[in-house]
Design a protein around this motif. Structure first.
Motif, mmCIF file in Angstrom:
data_model
loop_
_atom_site.group_PDB
_atom_site.id
_atom_site.type_symbol
_atom_site.label_atom_id
_atom_site.label_comp_id
_atom_site.label_asym_id
_atom_site.label_seq_id
_atom_site.Cartn_x
_atom_site.Cartn_y
_atom_site.Cartn_z
ATOM 1 N N GLN A 133 0.833 -1.206 0.000
ATOM 2 C CA GLN A 133 0.000 0.000 0.000
ATOM 3 C C GLN A 133 0.867 1.254 0.000
ATOM 4 N N HIS A 134 1.927 1.248 0.810
ATOM 5 C CA HIS A 134 2.734 2.455 0.971
ATOM 6 C C HIS A 134 3.544 2.772 -0.283
ATOM 7 N N THR A 135 4.193 1.756 -0.842
ATOM 8 C CA THR A 135 4.954 2.004 -2.062
ATOM 9 C C THR A 135 4.015 2.340 -3.214
ATOM 10 N N GLY A 136 2.859 1.689 -3.244
ATOM 11 C CA GLY A 136 1.870 2.018 -4.265
ATOM 12 C C GLY A 136 1.448 3.469 -4.184
ATOM 13 N N GLN A 137 1.298 3.975 -2.954
ATOM 14 C CA GLN A 137 0.931 5.393 -2.789
ATOM 15 C C GLN A 137 2.030 6.301 -3.312
ATOM 16 N N HIS A 138 3.283 5.979 -3.016
ATOM 17 C CA HIS A 138 4.394 6.796 -3.525
ATOM 18 C C HIS A 138 4.367 6.840 -5.052
ATOM 19 N N LEU A 139 4.160 5.672 -5.664
ATOM 20 C CA LEU A 139 4.153 5.602 -7.124
ATOM 21 C C LEU A 139 2.983 6.395 -7.700
ATOM 22 N N LEU A 140 1.805 6.253 -7.095
ATOM 23 C CA LEU A 140 0.626 6.972 -7.564
ATOM 24 C C LEU A 140 0.808 8.471 -7.392
ATOM 25 N N SER A 141 1.316 8.902 -6.250
ATOM 26 C CA SER A 141 1.529 10.331 -6.009
ATOM 27 C C SER A 141 2.533 10.912 -6.995
ATOM 28 N N ALA A 142 3.590 10.155 -7.297
ATOM 29 C CA ALA A 142 4.584 10.626 -8.269
ATOM 30 C C ALA A 142 3.952 10.797 -9.639
ATOM 31 N N LEU A 143 3.147 9.815 -10.054
ATOM 32 C CA LEU A 143 2.488 9.893 -11.362
ATOM 33 C C LEU A 143 1.537 11.093 -11.417
ATOM 34 N N LEU A 144 0.727 11.280 -10.390
ATOM 35 C CA LEU A 144 -0.252 12.369 -10.386
ATOM 36 C C LEU A 144 0.438 13.735 -10.397
ATOM 37 N N VAL A 180 -2.706 11.796 2.771
ATOM 38 C CA VAL A 180 -2.878 10.366 2.515
ATOM 39 C C VAL A 180 -3.455 9.716 3.763
ATOM 40 N N HIS A 181 -4.347 8.766 3.551
ATOM 41 C CA HIS A 181 -4.873 7.980 4.669
ATOM 42 C C HIS A 181 -4.785 6.506 4.318
ATOM 43 N N PHE A 182 -4.121 5.736 5.194
ATOM 44 C CA PHE A 182 -4.041 4.290 5.013
ATOM 45 C C PHE A 182 -5.060 3.627 5.930
ATOM 46 N N GLY A 183 -5.997 2.879 5.359
ATOM 47 C CA GLY A 183 -7.024 2.208 6.135
ATOM 48 C C GLY A 183 -6.844 0.708 6.149
ATOM 49 N N ASP A 184 -7.636 0.032 6.971
ATOM 50 C CA ASP A 184 -7.544 -1.421 7.063
ATOM 51 C C ASP A 184 -8.050 -2.105 5.798
ATOM 52 N N GLU A 185 -9.011 -1.476 5.107
ATOM 53 C CA GLU A 185 -9.576 -2.087 3.909
ATOM 54 C C GLU A 185 -9.137 -1.369 2.633
ATOM 55 N N SER A 186 -9.073 -0.057 2.666
ATOM 56 C CA SER A 186 -8.635 0.706 1.513
ATOM 57 C C SER A 186 -7.962 1.974 1.984
ATOM 58 N N SER A 187 -7.313 2.662 1.071
ATOM 59 C CA SER A 187 -6.593 3.882 1.404
ATOM 60 C C SER A 187 -7.008 4.981 0.440
ATOM 61 N N THR A 188 -6.694 6.225 0.819
ATOM 62 C CA THR A 188 -7.039 7.349 -0.046
ATOM 63 C C THR A 188 -5.866 8.304 -0.145
ATOM 64 N N VAL A 189 -5.794 8.970 -1.286
ATOM 65 C CA VAL A 189 -4.824 10.036 -1.481
ATOM 66 C C VAL A 189 -5.592 11.259 -1.974
ATOM 67 N N ASP A 190 -5.390 12.388 -1.304
ATOM 68 C CA ASP A 190 -6.009 13.651 -1.705
ATOM 69 C C ASP A 190 -4.984 14.452 -2.493
ATOM 70 N N ARG A 195 -13.182 19.525 -0.398
ATOM 71 C CA ARG A 195 -12.550 20.795 -0.038
ATOM 72 C C ARG A 195 -11.687 21.348 -1.153
ATOM 73 N N GLY A 196 -12.187 21.300 -2.355
ATOM 74 C CA GLY A 196 -11.457 21.844 -3.487
ATOM 75 C C GLY A 196 -10.399 20.921 -4.051
ATOM 76 N N ASN A 197 -10.219 19.747 -3.431
ATOM 77 C CA ASN A 197 -9.251 18.769 -3.922
ATOM 78 C C ASN A 197 -9.986 17.556 -4.476
ATOM 79 N N SER A 198 -9.222 16.576 -4.925
ATOM 80 C CA SER A 198 -9.795 15.323 -5.404
ATOM 81 C C SER A 198 -9.250 14.184 -4.558
ATOM 82 N N ARG A 199 -10.135 13.330 -4.086
ATOM 83 C CA ARG A 199 -9.741 12.178 -3.255
ATOM 84 C C ARG A 199 -9.902 10.905 -4.062
ATOM 85 N N ILE A 200 -8.838 10.128 -4.152
ATOM 86 C CA ILE A 200 -8.846 8.876 -4.897
ATOM 87 C C ILE A 200 -8.677 7.716 -3.920
#
Length: 407
Positions: A112-123, A134-144, A231-236
């Motif tokens: 999850q953590h490395t995936g977030q780094h890769l996704l954030s870099a791409l975005l 970023v929020h890491f959850g037990d079932e899913s995570s989100t990046v704003d 709040r003016g951002n996009s949450r994925i």
């Protein structure tokens, strides 16, 4: 991890009370250590070194065992780490112990953590959308991200692109650099001293204290499930690795089960649901029309059979088992016939509806409000229709009498 980069100024090259083995070897699952202190009646243990990752930077803590006693929480106390156990350790300070990490949980968090780094870099690089949180959850995570304009089609494109980058199998490495000279970070760190830098070869450099896979292919599949504006951002919402496969399997099972009663294939469900929804709207409209028509026939019969009071007003009294509001169509039909007052109540709940025809000169709202107050109830409404409830259903006969409806 408010910025998605979990800046880490601590380093295993310093002399902390607890040496953090996971900083340099995220794959380490079994280790030996010396107990330096025991607290909390033996349920909190401090070690001279540990591979247990504490809750930090948004990444959840590891689970596992120490001397075969279950670890239920791992807390970062800055210079040292507290291991909270399910039961007392039963060993004194100075004892040598073996720690065992829950490997499946660790790998999941790494993916999850490395995936977030890769996704954030791409975005950031390809869409100009820097990560806000970023929020890491037990079932899913989100990046704003600080960007707008996301659509389902664009989300699918981003998903395909980030999975392609993962499959290119870029190396993921850890280095330590002084904050004053560290360059090329995706987000500048506000910390001084030595930074732990996690680098995805050719794609990203971020200050981060979390655990990561060794190469991007180890992230596995990345599933971008949905997005929303916030709040003016996009949450994925995203899921990586084994968790993504499990979620995809669950989604497929749910679709299959939902499609079975309709004798349809899962990919036909969206169109069928839209058709069913349209049909439900039509049926509800027809139901209301029929109820209104039925209420008209019932109103005629009730109106004609209702006795006249001394003032020539027909009094219709109804006791129902549902909510009095459900009888509103009938009450409206009755008062439309003129010269009529209608009282509907539920003897179990104490709910009341009172309606009066315009030609009776009776104000339903004022009359019901006063009658309810006399028995400790509350309510009121407009001159033609009012509603309320008594405090005690046993007072309904008294209320009816006050409103001119003899028992």
């Amino acid at each position: 991890m408010s910025s998605g980069t979990n800046s880490a100024s601590a380093s295993p090259h310093a002399t902390p009370d607890t040496i953090r083995l996971y900083y340099d070897d995220a794959q380490l699952a079994r280790f030996s250590a010396s107990v330096t202190e025991i607290a909390g009646e033996g349920r909190i243990v401090y070690l001279d070194r540990t591979a247990f990752y504490p809750t930090s930077g948004g990444q959840p803590h590891d689970l596992g065992t120490i001397a075969e006693v279950s670890v239920v929480d791992v807390v970062d106390e800055e210079s040292r780490i507290a291991h909270h156990l399910a039961e007392p350790l039963g060993l004194p300070a100075g004892a040598m112990v073996v720690g065992q990490i829950d490997v499946a949980r660790r790998i999941d968090h790494m993916q999850q953590h490395t995936g977030q780094h890769l996704l954030s870099a791409l975005l950031t690089d390809e869409y100009g959308w820097p990560t806000v949180s970023v929020h890491f959850g037990d079932e899913s995570s989100t990046v704003d991200v600080a960007g707008e304009g996301l659509t389902l089609e664009l989300l699918a494109t981003i998903e395909q692109r980030v999975n392609t980058l993962a499959l290119e199998n870029h190396a993921v490495s850890v280095s330590y650099e002084d904050a004053s000279t560290a360059e090329g970070l995706r987000k500048a760190s506000d910390r001084a001293g030595t930074l732990r830098i996690v680098t995805i070869e050719g794609l990203d450099r971020s200050a981060c204290g979390g655990t990561h896979v060794a190469r991007t292919a180890e992230i596995g599949a990345m599933l971008l499930r949905r997005y929303e504006k916030t709040r003016g951002n996009s949450r994925i919402e995203f899921i990586c690795g084994h968790r993504a496969v499990q979620r995809a399997r669950l989604d497929a099972d749910l679709l299959t089960r939902a499609a079975r009663p309709l004798s349809a294939a899962p990919h036909d469900l969206p169109a069928l649901v839209e058709q069913q929804q349209s049909r439900l709207v039509e049926l509800e409209r027809e139901r209301k029309r029929l109820n209104s028509e039925l209420a008209g026939y019932e109103a005629q019969a009730l109106w004609q059979s209702a006795p006249l009071d001394a003032n020539g007003v027909r009094r219709v009294r109804r006791v129902i088992t549902g909510a009095p509001k459900e009888a509103e169509p009938l009450a409206q039909q009755l008062i439309a016939l003129g010269g009529c007052a209608v009282l509907v109540s539920n003897d179990a709940t104490g709910g009341v509806l009172f309606a009066t025809a315009a030609d009776t000169a009776l104000d339903a709202g004022q009359l019901l409000k006063a009658a309810l107050q006399s028995v400790g109830g509350r309510g009121g409404g407009a001159p033609r229709l009012a509603q309320g409830a008594v405090a005690d259903p046993a007072s309904l006969p008294s209320l009816a009498l006050t409103l001119g409806f003899p028992g």
